[in-house]
Design a protein around this motif. Structure first.
Motif, PDB file in Angstrom:
ATOM      1  N   ASN A  88      -3.493   3.057  78.437  1.00  0.00           N
ATOM      2  CA  ASN A  88      -4.918   3.266  78.737  1.00  0.00           C
ATOM      3  C   ASN A  88      -5.729   2.085  78.234  1.00  0.00           C
ATOM      4  OD1 ASN A  88      -4.856   6.776  77.748  1.00  0.00           O
ATOM      5  ND2 ASN A  88      -4.499   5.867  79.753  1.00  0.00           N
ATOM      6  N   LEU A  89      -5.422   1.675  77.018  1.00  0.00           N
ATOM      7  CA  LEU A  89      -6.215   0.619  76.395  1.00  0.00           C
ATOM      8  C   LEU A  89      -5.957  -0.731  77.078  1.00  0.00           C
ATOM      9  CD1 LEU A  89      -8.306   0.195  74.263  1.00  0.00           C
ATOM     10  CD2 LEU A  89      -6.506  -0.059  72.543  1.00  0.00           C
ATOM     11  N   ARG A  90      -4.683  -0.980  77.431  1.00  0.00           N
ATOM     12  CA  ARG A  90      -4.351  -2.214  78.162  1.00  0.00           C
ATOM     13  C   ARG A  90      -5.144  -2.257  79.473  1.00  0.00           C
ATOM     14  NH1 ARG A  90       0.755  -1.369  78.287  1.00  0.00           N
ATOM     15  NH2 ARG A  90       1.530  -2.810  76.730  1.00  0.00           N
ATOM     16  N   GLU A  91      -5.183  -1.127  80.167  1.00  0.00           N
ATOM     17  CA  GLU A  91      -5.904  -1.065  81.442  1.00  0.00           C
ATOM     18  C   GLU A  91      -7.406  -1.231  81.237  1.00  0.00           C
ATOM     19  OE1 GLU A  91      -2.741   1.628  84.011  1.00  0.00           O
ATOM     20  OE2 GLU A  91      -4.487   2.620  83.129  1.00  0.00           O
ATOM     21  N   ALA A  92      -7.910  -0.631  80.168  1.00  0.00           N
ATOM     22  CA  ALA A  92      -9.346  -0.787  79.883  1.00  0.00           C
ATOM     23  C   ALA A  92      -9.669  -2.260  79.645  1.00  0.00           C
ATOM     24  CB  ALA A  92      -9.721   0.052  78.660  1.00  0.00           C
ATOM     25  N   PHE A  93      -8.796  -2.958  78.923  1.00  0.00           N
ATOM     26  CA  PHE A  93      -9.020  -4.393  78.708  1.00  0.00           C
ATOM     27  C   PHE A  93      -8.866  -5.170  80.020  1.00  0.00           C
ATOM     28  CE2 PHE A  93      -8.144  -3.666  74.039  1.00  0.00           C
ATOM     29  CZ  PHE A  93      -9.412  -4.072  73.620  1.00  0.00           C
ATOM     30  N   GLY A  94      -7.995  -4.685  80.899  1.00  0.00           N
ATOM     31  CA  GLY A  94      -7.878  -5.293  82.230  1.00  0.00           C
ATOM     32  C   GLY A  94      -9.214  -5.227  82.958  1.00  0.00           C
TER      33      GLY A  94
END
Ligand code: BES
Ligand code: ZN
Ligand code: ZN
Length: 497
Positions: A88-94
């Motif tokens: 989730n966090l990786r995608e949010a940073f994406g």
């Protein structure tokens, strides 16, 4: 992105844009008072009033009028902290990377502590930011002469933390290494086929070898003939471009033992050959070297991070064309392994190339094999566009590989490979194997064919025909090449001995 500066307080931030996480969990609210120089008490009130969303992956952009350099804040909604996953966090940073691209920002600051949740600590936040932001920022190179777009790059980052700054910076940098390798693999896949021939792919590998001190070997057509590599050569037979067999070696231990091999399908264009693809099916086949790109991307990460694991990469590079000299259905060919193959379909070419490449990897000392390929449309039918299909001949090896996929968030799903599947691959009146036993479950036949060349060596097959390219933009990147499996291959080499 080159410079990573560390800051302990907001007062000293010089970036234009600050990235801040807003979770629904209360713990993080207590830090809002840090903003008082800019916002006074109003910020907390805005969050409570919903002006700034704490919904997961919602981004709120807010202009800032102060006498500091800060022009705007991007608030990143995290949702409930206890259910927030690393992916989730990786995608949010994406998504943050995409926003920075849209805003044409090239310097920014990330307040790391604001993203910490009950299960994700600050070093991990730093890694995921380093990985997710440049992945999201990625732009597909194009050749539009009328474009007056200004190019922007992420070249200045400030990390804000009250924790261990050195550790955070290091972790962020490793994340960046992963992202940049993904973006380079994406570039290779996105390149038009007239600009990326097998020779070009080999030249790229030679450059990598120079940069990271890998041993490199490029075999040309005459050398492949000498070795009797009938698999790759027959696929190449209709082409005016020479094939290449690319080998890179990274030796991390005194002895060349416990060697992990990455084997990539590098078909730079797949017309289908005489079993010609229909016109709608042919467009996009410039991406048929996605497996090769994944392997080269992973090698770049390995070159940068230098894990304690011996790795050999073998890539079979050719295009699959039609001409008077092309191979045809009904041909019987002899592969490097000595096994003969009855060609029933010239569009099932990847497995022929990979068969030779796998045999060569074994000959180079491979003890573990992972092949990566845009091998079959069948995997898309079975699993959709967002899951990589896998086969294996070794449970333990596969389980250990799956741990790496959980770390990287790349979804892999295993299909069975039964004795009756193998029987069908081995059924031919003319040869040891046939390259196209039927359309029912043909992802299994494609991968299973490659497995015939792995024999007893622990082996995993990854079919990335679906995952290598995105038909629409997604959180971690734009439409086009995804760089699938770059991060997972590297993470696997890093976590195992
Ligand atoms: N390169 C294709 C597979 C592919 C399909 C990649 C869609 C990316 C998107 C491969 O060489 C191929 O043509 N496979 C055939 C195999 C069949 C002839 C047994 C297929 O999947 O239809
Ligand atoms: Zn094909
Ligand atoms: Zn193909």
């Amino acid at each position: 992105m080159s410079i990573v500066a560390g800051k302990q307080t907001f007062q000293s931030v010089t970036a234009e844009t600050i990235i801040i996480g807003v979770g629904k969990h209360r713990e993080q609210m207590k830090n809002w008072s840090e903003f008082s120089p800019f916002f006074g008490e109003t910020l907390e009130a805005w969050i409570r009033a919903g002006e700034i969303s704490s919904d997961r992956k919602k981004i709120t952009k807010m202009p800032v009028a102060t006498n500091s350099n800060i022009k705007r804040i991007l608030f990143v909604g995290l949702g409930e902290g206890k259910t927030l996953t690393e992916e989730n966090l990786r995608e949010a940073f994406g998504l943050v990377g995409k926003e920075l691209k849209a805003l044409k920002v090239n310097d920014f600051a990330v307040w790391l502590d604001s993203f910490v949740s009950p299960t994700i600590e600050e070093v991990d936040v730093a890694f995921l930011a380093g990985e997710g932001i440049p992945m999201g920022f990625y732009k597909v190179p194009h050749y539009k002469t009328t474009s007056n777009e200004v190019d922007t790059y992420l070249d200045r980052i400030e990390l804000i933390t009250k924790g261990n700054l050195e550790e955070a910076v290091e972790s962020f940098e490793v994340g960046q290494i992963y992202a940049e390798a993904v973006n380079e693999a994406r570039n290779l896949v996105n390149l038009p086929p007239n600009m990326l021939t097998p020779t070009d792919l080999a030249n790229y590998a030679v450059e990598l070898a120079k940069e990271y001190d890998f041993e490199v070997e490029i075999l040309n057509k005459a050398q492949l003939e000498e070795l009797g590599m009938g698999g790759i050569l027959s696929v190449n037979q209709g082409s005016s471009e020479e094939p290449r067999l690319i080998t890179l070696k990274y030796q991390a231990k005194d002895k060349w033992e416990d060697v992990l091999a990455f084997v990539g399908k590098g078909v730079t264009y797949d017309t289908g050959g005489y079993s010609l693809k229909p016109r709608e099916g042919m467009v996009g086949m410039k991406g048929d070297m996605g497996g090769a790109a994944a392997v080269l991307g992973a090698m770049k990460i390995i070159g940068e991070t230098r894990p304690k694991r011996n790795v050999v990469a073998v890539i079979g590079a050719t295009d699959n064309m039609v001409s008077g000299t092309a191979f045809k259905p009904d041909d019987v060919i002899t592969t490097y392994s000595g096994k003969t193959v009855e060609v029933l379909n010239t569009d099932a070419e990847g497995r022929l190339v990979l068969g030779d490449a796998v045999s060569y990897a074994k000959q180079q000392g491979a003890n573990y094999l992972i092949d990566v390929a845009t091998l079959t449309g069948g995997v898309i039918i079975a699993l959709g566009m967002d899951k990589t299909g896998a086969l294996t001949n070794n449970e333990e090896f596969f389980e250990s590989f799956m741990e790496a996929t959980i770390e990287t968030g790349e979804f892999v799903w295993r299909l069975p490979l039964t004795e009756s599947d193998k029987k069908r691959i081995r059924k031919s009146d003319m040869a040891d194997l046939n390259n196209s036993p039927g359309r029912d479950g043909h992802m299994i036949f494609g991968g299973g064919f490659v497995g015939e060349f792995a024999e007893d060596t622990p082996w995993i097959h990854l079919d990335i025909a679906g995952t290598s390219e995105a038909k629409a933009p997604y959180d971690l990147g734009p439409k086009g090449a995804t760089g699938a499996m770059v991060r997972t291959l590297a993470a696997f080499a890093t976590k195992t001995k």
